[in-house]
Design an enzyme around this catalytic site. Structure first.
Site, PDB file in Angstrom:
ATOM      1  N   GLN A 210       0.860  -1.186   0.000  1.00  0.00           N
ATOM      2  CA  GLN A 210       0.000   0.000   0.000  1.00  0.00           C
ATOM      3  C   GLN A 210       0.898   1.239   0.000  1.00  0.00           C
ATOM      4  OE1 GLN A 210      -3.731  -0.687   0.148  1.00  0.00           O
ATOM      5  NE2 GLN A 210      -2.588  -2.448  -0.632  1.00  0.00           N
ATOM      6  N   ALA A 251     -11.705   2.722   4.087  1.00  0.00           N
ATOM      7  CA  ALA A 251     -10.738   1.824   3.459  1.00  0.00           C
ATOM      8  C   ALA A 251      -9.866   2.555   2.436  1.00  0.00           C
ATOM      9  CB  ALA A 251     -11.469   0.654   2.811  1.00  0.00           C
ATOM     10  N   HIS A 252      -8.938   1.796   1.848  1.00  0.00           N
ATOM     11  CA  HIS A 252      -7.961   2.409   0.948  1.00  0.00           C
ATOM     12  C   HIS A 252      -8.613   2.984  -0.314  1.00  0.00           C
ATOM     13  CE1 HIS A 252      -7.058  -1.857  -0.941  1.00  0.00           C
ATOM     14  NE2 HIS A 252      -8.319  -1.515  -1.052  1.00  0.00           N
ATOM     15  N   ASN A 253      -8.040   4.106  -0.759  1.00  0.00           N
ATOM     16  CA  ASN A 253      -8.444   4.807  -1.990  1.00  0.00           C
ATOM     17  C   ASN A 253      -9.817   5.458  -1.910  1.00  0.00           C
ATOM     18  OD1 ASN A 253      -6.020   3.836  -3.119  1.00  0.00           O
ATOM     19  ND2 ASN A 253      -7.041   2.004  -3.882  1.00  0.00           N
TER      20      ASN A 253
END
Length: 355
Positions: A210, A251-253
């Site tokens: 990540q 969460a990511h993005n």
């Protein structure tokens, strides 16, 4: 103590009545005293407001008309701050009074703090006990970092931001001005990214590095124990003025727009984009890779599994979610479902008996 005239001028409210004294702060309708201010923004509390002992009330013009026509048994001599939006005026006035009672974190570095020699920490900052600040970190003026918090390498925190105890901020995180981050929050942990590599005989989940960041804009507040994951390759972004409650997972993005509010225990899956001015209720959850239009309202415990493209809509329901009005109609039918079932059984029985 500020006078009624001073407060009315500062908060652009019309003043009705006279008060011979100043005010010490705000209080609920049922507890306010003659030297305190309360507010009325809900028709359900009109009667309670008429009987309140508050020395001043923040009201709308229509509520003022009601209260003057219905003085109540208390018949307190009070003043009224008449505002277009009483609740917002109350919030701003509460900020004004709270500043006098806010803890002031004196500038300085506690001797137990561990700060890398390459970090930039202006003299106006407050660094509490056992704080860790990594290499290349840059702090703006008047940043306060309280005890046991950790700021990892190359992170940037802009001026006047307050970080409460035991916050973990991972590397390369960007935090804007005047942000507030409450205890236990974790900003910039790895997103949940794994690629499957399985065969008939076994396999594994392959971790995807990540490498993105978390970017938090100005005037954001993040609640206790909330987690915001760093992006996989691009950034996770929180827009200016957004307020996030406790125990929220982002969460990511994910991209959250400006001036959103997200209540406790909501969860937003990876790569979903939330528009501006959205309201997300507690424990609402979003599938990944969705786009949510501006000014969308999502009720608590609602599951959103498809994108919302039309701005300004209100969605409710565990599964499937639907427009709030449709959900209310279906909920009413559901409450009467047993009676409908009994009636259908009776009709079927009568039909079979030939009556």
């Amino acid at each position: 103590m500020p006078t009624a005239i001073e407060l009315a001028e500062q908060f652009q409210a019309s003043l009705v009545g006279e008060a011979p004294h100043g005010f010490t702060g705000l209080a609920p309708l049922e507890r306010a005293q003659s030297n305190q201010i309360s507010f009325l923004s809900n028709l359900l509390y009109r009667q309670q407001a008429s009987e309140s002992a508050a020395g001043a009330l923040i009201v709308s013009q229509s509520d003022l008309d009601f209260l003057q026509a219905n003085p109540g048994a208390n018949s307190v001599k009070r003043v009224y701050f008449v505002a277009k939006n009483p609740y917002t005026t109350f919030a701003r006035m509460a900020q004004y009074f709270a500043k006098a009672n806010d803890p002031i974190y004196a500038s300085g570095i506690h001797p137990s703090a561990v700060i890398d020699s390459t970090a930039i920490v202006p003299p106006s900052c407050h660094i509490g006990p056992f704080v860790q600040i990594g290499a290349g970190v840059k702090l703006g003026e008047r940043v306060s970092i309280l005890g046991n918090s950790s700021i990892a390498k190359d992170s940037v925190i802009a001026s006047d931001t307050l970080i409460y105890p035991s916050v973990s901020i991972y590397h390369n995180t960007q935090i804007g001005e005047r942000c507030i981050i409450h205890s236990g929050a974790v900003i910039g942990a790895d997103g949940f990214g794994f690629a499957p590599d399985f065969s008939a005989t076994g396999g594994e989940w392959v971790k995807i590095p990540q490498t993105g960041r978390v970017v938090i804009s100005n005037d954001v507040e993040i609640g206790a124990s909330t987690t915001i994951d760093r992006g996989a390759m691009s950034d996770t972004v929180i827009g200016a003025g957004t307020k996030i409650d406790n125990q929220v997972q982002i969460a990511h993005n994910v991209i959250v727009g400006s001036c959103c509010v997200i209540a406790g225990c909501a969860a937003i899956s990876g790569s979903t984009k939330i528009g501006n001015f959205c309201i997300i209720g507690g424990a609402a959850n979003f599938a990944g890779h969705l786009t949510i239009a501006d000014r969308t309202t999502v009720s608590g415990n609602t599951s959103i599994i498809r994108s919302i493209t039309e701005p300004g809509q209100h969605f409710t329901g565990v599964y499937p979610s639907m427009l709030h009005g449709a959900w209310e109609k279906n909920a009413a039918i559901l409450r009467g479902l047993d009676k409908i079932r009994q009636r259908l059984r009776l009709l079927d029985k009568n039909k079979n008996s030939g009556s």
